[in-house]
Design a protein around this motif. Structure first.
Motif, PDB file in Angstrom:
ATOM      1  N   ILE A   1      23.635 106.130  24.266  1.00  0.00           N
ATOM      2  CA  ILE A   1      22.833 107.149  23.577  1.00  0.00           C
ATOM      3  C   ILE A   1      23.714 107.782  22.506  1.00  0.00           C
ATOM      4  O   ILE A   1      24.652 108.500  22.811  1.00  0.00           O
ATOM      5  N   MET A   2      23.425 107.465  21.274  1.00  0.00           N
ATOM      6  CA  MET A   2      24.301 107.883  20.180  1.00  0.00           C
ATOM      7  C   MET A   2      25.718 107.390  20.459  1.00  0.00           C
ATOM      8  O   MET A   2      26.702 108.064  20.151  1.00  0.00           O
ATOM      9  N   GLY A   3      25.781 106.211  21.077  1.00  0.00           N
ATOM     10  CA  GLY A   3      27.058 105.611  21.425  1.00  0.00           C
ATOM     11  C   GLY A   3      26.841 104.144  21.739  1.00  0.00           C
ATOM     12  O   GLY A   3      25.808 103.564  21.393  1.00  0.00           O
ATOM     13  N   GLY A   4      27.782 103.523  22.413  1.00  0.00           N
ATOM     14  CA  GLY A   4      27.667 102.103  22.705  1.00  0.00           C
ATOM     15  C   GLY A   4      28.001 101.775  24.147  1.00  0.00           C
ATOM     16  O   GLY A   4      28.854 102.425  24.768  1.00  0.00           O
ATOM     17  N   PHE A   5      27.328 100.753  24.691  1.00  0.00           N
ATOM     18  CA  PHE A   5      27.594 100.278  26.049  1.00  0.00           C
ATOM     19  C   PHE A   5      27.375  98.767  26.033  1.00  0.00           C
ATOM     20  O   PHE A   5      26.234  98.295  25.975  1.00  0.00           O
ATOM     21  N   GLY A   6      28.446  97.983  26.038  1.00  0.00           N
ATOM     22  CA  GLY A   6      28.264  96.537  25.937  1.00  0.00           C
ATOM     23  C   GLY A   6      29.531  95.770  26.240  1.00  0.00           C
ATOM     24  O   GLY A   6      30.558  96.336  26.605  1.00  0.00           O
ATOM     25  N   GLU A   7      29.455  94.442  26.064  1.00  0.00           N
ATOM     26  CA  GLU A   7      30.587  93.567  26.338  1.00  0.00           C
ATOM     27  C   GLU A   7      30.848  92.664  25.148  1.00  0.00           C
ATOM     28  O   GLU A   7      29.972  92.458  24.305  1.00  0.00           O
ATOM     29  N   ASN A   8      32.057  92.115  25.108  1.00  0.00           N
ATOM     30  CA  ASN A   8      32.425  91.228  24.012  1.00  0.00           C
ATOM     31  C   ASN A   8      31.884  89.829  24.259  1.00  0.00           C
ATOM     32  O   ASN A   8      31.248  89.552  25.271  1.00  0.00           O
ATOM     33  N   ALA A   9      32.148  88.914  23.322  1.00  0.00           N
ATOM     34  CA  ALA A   9      31.677  87.533  23.464  1.00  0.00           C
ATOM     35  C   ALA A   9      32.279  86.896  24.706  1.00  0.00           C
ATOM     36  O   ALA A   9      33.416  87.171  25.073  1.00  0.00           O
ATOM     37  N   ARG A  10      31.498  85.996  25.346  1.00  0.00           N
ATOM     38  CA  ARG A  10      31.931  85.393  26.599  1.00  0.00           C
ATOM     39  C   ARG A  10      32.050  83.875  26.465  1.00  0.00           C
ATOM     40  O   ARG A  10      31.756  83.134  27.394  1.00  0.00           O
ATOM     41  N   ASP A  11      32.466  83.395  25.292  1.00  0.00           N
ATOM     42  CA  ASP A  11      32.496  81.963  25.028  1.00  0.00           C
ATOM     43  C   ASP A  11      33.333  81.183  26.039  1.00  0.00           C
ATOM     44  O   ASP A  11      32.986  80.081  26.435  1.00  0.00           O
ATOM     45  N   GLU A  12      34.489  81.743  26.454  1.00  0.00           N
ATOM     46  CA  GLU A  12      35.381  81.019  27.368  1.00  0.00           C
ATOM     47  C   GLU A  12      35.231  81.494  28.809  1.00  0.00           C
ATOM     48  O   GLU A  12      35.983  81.079  29.671  1.00  0.00           O
ATOM     49  N   SER A  13      34.263  82.363  29.073  1.00  0.00           N
ATOM     50  CA  SER A  13      34.090  82.890  30.415  1.00  0.00           C
ATOM     51  C   SER A  13      33.236  81.942  31.247  1.00  0.00           C
ATOM     52  O   SER A  13      32.090  81.662  30.896  1.00  0.00           O
ATOM     53  N   VAL A  14      33.800  81.460  32.346  1.00  0.00           N
ATOM     54  CA  VAL A  14      33.087  80.568  33.258  1.00  0.00           C
ATOM     55  C   VAL A  14      33.207  81.155  34.662  1.00  0.00           C
ATOM     56  O   VAL A  14      34.240  81.006  35.317  1.00  0.00           O
ATOM     57  N   PRO A  15      32.172  81.857  35.151  1.00  0.00           N
ATOM     58  CA  PRO A  15      32.253  82.466  36.480  1.00  0.00           C
ATOM     59  C   PRO A  15      32.513  81.429  37.566  1.00  0.00           C
ATOM     60  O   PRO A  15      31.886  80.373  37.588  1.00  0.00           O
ATOM     61  N   ALA A  16      33.453  81.732  38.452  1.00  0.00           N
ATOM     62  CA  ALA A  16      33.741  80.837  39.568  1.00  0.00           C
ATOM     63  C   ALA A  16      32.673  81.020  40.642  1.00  0.00           C
ATOM     64  O   ALA A  16      32.157  82.127  40.838  1.00  0.00           O
ATOM     65  N   PRO A  17      32.315  79.939  41.365  1.00  0.00           N
ATOM     66  CA  PRO A  17      31.257  80.049  42.365  1.00  0.00           C
ATOM     67  C   PRO A  17      31.586  80.996  43.508  1.00  0.00           C
ATOM     68  O   PRO A  17      30.681  81.561  44.124  1.00  0.00           O
ATOM     69  N   ASP A  18      32.873  81.183  43.816  1.00  0.00           N
ATOM     70  CA  ASP A  18      33.251  82.055  44.923  1.00  0.00           C
ATOM     71  C   ASP A  18      33.693  83.437  44.461  1.00  0.00           C
ATOM     72  O   ASP A  18      34.169  84.240  45.262  1.00  0.00           O
ATOM     73  N   ALA A  19      33.537  83.742  43.190  1.00  0.00           N
ATOM     74  CA  ALA A  19      33.955  85.036  42.663  1.00  0.00           C
ATOM     75  C   ALA A  19      32.981  86.130  43.083  1.00  0.00           C
ATOM     76  O   ALA A  19      31.785  85.878  43.249  1.00  0.00           O
ATOM     77  N   PRO A  20      33.467  87.347  43.264  1.00  0.00           N
ATOM     78  CA  PRO A  20      32.553  88.449  43.582  1.00  0.00           C
ATOM     79  C   PRO A  20      31.641  88.753  42.400  1.00  0.00           C
ATOM     80  O   PRO A  20      31.950  88.402  41.259  1.00  0.00           O
ATOM     81  N   ARG A  21      30.526  89.387  42.690  1.00  0.00           N
ATOM     82  CA  ARG A  21      29.580  89.772  41.651  1.00  0.00           C
ATOM     83  C   ARG A  21      29.783  91.249  41.342  1.00  0.00           C
ATOM     84  O   ARG A  21      29.697  92.095  42.234  1.00  0.00           O
ATOM     85  N   VAL A  22      30.048  91.550  40.093  1.00  0.00           N
ATOM     86  CA  VAL A  22      30.306  92.932  39.674  1.00  0.00           C
ATOM     87  C   VAL A  22      29.227  93.358  38.680  1.00  0.00           C
ATOM     88  O   VAL A  22      29.046  92.721  37.639  1.00  0.00           O
ATOM     89  N   ARG A  23      28.519  94.426  39.009  1.00  0.00           N
ATOM     90  CA  ARG A  23      27.497  94.963  38.114  1.00  0.00           C
ATOM     91  C   ARG A  23      28.025  96.258  37.512  1.00  0.00           C
ATOM     92  O   ARG A  23      28.336  97.212  38.223  1.00  0.00           O
ATOM     93  N   ILE A  24      28.137  96.274  36.198  1.00  0.00           N
ATOM     94  CA  ILE A  24      28.654  97.445  35.487  1.00  0.00           C
ATOM     95  C   ILE A  24      27.469  98.163  34.851  1.00  0.00           C
ATOM     96  O   ILE A  24      26.760  97.603  34.010  1.00  0.00           O
ATOM     97  N   THR A  25      27.254  99.391  35.253  1.00  0.00           N
ATOM     98  CA  THR A  25      26.101 100.138  34.804  1.00  0.00           C
ATOM     99  C   THR A  25      26.514 101.567  34.442  1.00  0.00           C
ATOM    100  O   THR A  25      27.675 101.944  34.566  1.00  0.00           O
ATOM    101  N   GLY A  26      25.553 102.367  33.964  1.00  0.00           N
ATOM    102  CA  GLY A  26      25.835 103.740  33.587  1.00  0.00           C
ATOM    103  C   GLY A  26      25.308 104.047  32.199  1.00  0.00           C
ATOM    104  O   GLY A  26      24.384 103.405  31.704  1.00  0.00           O
ATOM    105  N   PHE A  27      25.924 105.057  31.556  1.00  0.00           N
ATOM    106  CA  PHE A  27      25.500 105.396  30.196  1.00  0.00           C
ATOM    107  C   PHE A  27      26.652 106.032  29.421  1.00  0.00           C
ATOM    108  O   PHE A  27      27.587 106.600  30.007  1.00  0.00           O
TER     109      PHE A  27
END
Length: 218
Positions: A157-183
């Motif tokens: 809100i009158m600011g930014g909330f996001g992530e950078n490019a994920r071109d080389e990001s390959v989630p591992a099948p056994d990796a934990p799931r992290v949800r980043i939320t808020g404002f």
């Protein structure tokens, strides 16, 4: 014979180990990984890893043994007691980085200040983790390893909330799931996918070891 989902994941893990060791270029890794998930039979899977050592096998490069942090297997980093469940900054800053354990719910607040949350060498209390980032006229930077399973759902809100490019990001099948939320109100929350210095050094050492082994075979 038809291939199972578990067998496809096993091949995918071998490919991820190979690209981390420098045995595969990223382009070839992407092609093989795509073929692995599309494979329907054992005959389609076997050629994809025929020239690679099995994940965790003694034939793997010594440079990948005894890893820790972002280089360790995810199963070894999940289920530990949390060392931190939140962080607060007001006219100042906070930092969570290095060897620490993230609580299953982690709440970060920054007002007229800033904070850093680095998950590259962190352990996790649970396989499912929620990180709540709230900033008012401030900023929070979250840094994650490329193979972490991350979902970003925040509001700016009158600011930014996001992530950078994920071109080389390959989630591992056994990796934990992290949800980043808020404002972020008149501030910002940024999520960056980046390898740690220790991981980059390990990859360089693995590449040098691969070069020595190749020279020895000639």
């Amino acid at each position: 014979m038809r291939a199972s989902d578990a067998e496809r994941e096993r091949v995918a893990e071998i490919l991820r180990e190979a690209v981390a060791e420098g045995r595969l270029e990223m382009e070839e890794f992407d092609q093989r990984l795509d073929s692995a998930y599309k494979a329907r039979t054992h005959g389609e899977l076997e050629p994809l890893v025929r020239d690679l050592p099995a994940a965790g096998s003694p034939s793997a490069s010594p440079a990948v043994q005894g890893r820790s942090g972002s280089a360790a297997r995810w199963s070894e980093r999940i289920g530990k007691p949390a060392t931190s469940g939140g962080a607060f900054a007001f006219w100042g800053g906070f930092r969570r980085r290095g060897n620490w354990t993230v609580g299953r719910v982690f709440t970060a607040f920054a007002m007229w200040g800033g904070g850093e949350i680095d998950l590259r060498e962190a352990d996790f209390e649970d396989r499912e983790t929620v990180i709540r980032c709230i900033t008012i006229m401030g900023g929070i930077q979250v840094t994650v390893p490329p193979d972490l399973n991350v979902e970003v759902r925040g509001i700016g809100i009158m600011g930014g909330f996001g992530e950078n490019a994920r071109d080389e990001s390959v989630p591992a099948p056994d990796a934990p799931r992290v949800r980043i939320t808020g404002f972020a109100l008149m501030g910002g929350v940024g999520v960056e996918h980046k390898r740690s210095k220790a991981e980059k050094q390990r990859l360089r050492e693995a590449e040098r070891e691969r070069g020595r082994l190749e020279k020895g075979d000639r």
